[in-house]
Scaffold this active site. Structure first.
Site, PDB file in Angstrom:
ATOM      1  N   CYS A 124      73.332  67.572  37.992  1.00 32.52           N
ATOM      2  CA  CYS A 124      73.219  67.344  39.440  1.00 32.52           C
ATOM      3  C   CYS A 124      74.566  66.946  40.048  1.00 32.52           C
ATOM      4  CB  CYS A 124      72.171  66.252  39.670  1.00 32.52           C
ATOM      5  SG  CYS A 124      72.113  65.597  41.342  1.00 32.52           S
ATOM      6  N   CYS A 131      74.552  63.690  42.082  1.00 30.32           N
ATOM      7  CA  CYS A 131      74.417  62.560  41.150  1.00 30.32           C
ATOM      8  C   CYS A 131      75.786  62.184  40.587  1.00 30.32           C
ATOM      9  CB  CYS A 131      73.477  62.909  39.998  1.00 30.32           C
ATOM     10  SG  CYS A 131      71.787  63.293  40.514  1.00 30.32           S
TER      11      CYS A 131
END
Length: 106
Positions: free
Chosen positions: A28, A31
């Protein structure tokens, strides 16, 4: 910031004080962008908040329990109770605002 599993999650989020859990995945992008912000948050709060990471790919049961449908998702617990759920990339200033709201509510 330590990576935890569902068994540890259930123990660590129930304790006294403020706990932040970052639901993330290695693949991600947002993230990865949030990680240095979380590290700055840890430094700035000087041990006021315990911070943990949960890999969504390894812990689908926690994702279901807390309705994690997008990542990153940040869960703030205070004295064992979920008090804030934030989805997406957040700034350090925003995280500090949440922390101040939690402290004011005590």
């Amino acid at each position: 910031m330590r990576k935890i599993n569902s068994e540890e999650f259930n123990v660590l989020t129930k304790k006294e004080g403020i706990v932040l859990v970052d639901f993330y995945a290695n693949w991600c992008g947002p993230c990865k962008m949030l990680t240095p912000i979380i590290e700055q948050f840890i430094e700035k709060t000087e041990g006021e908040v315990e911070v943990y990471k949960v890999d969504v790919d390894d812990n689908p049961e926690l994702c279901t329990e807390f309705n994690i449908t997008s990542i990153p998702t940040l869960l703030f617990f205070n004295n064992g109770k979920l008090v804030f759920k934030e989805v997406g990339f957040k700034s350090l200033d925003y995280l500090m605002e949440i922390l101040n709201k939690i402290k004011e509510a005590n």
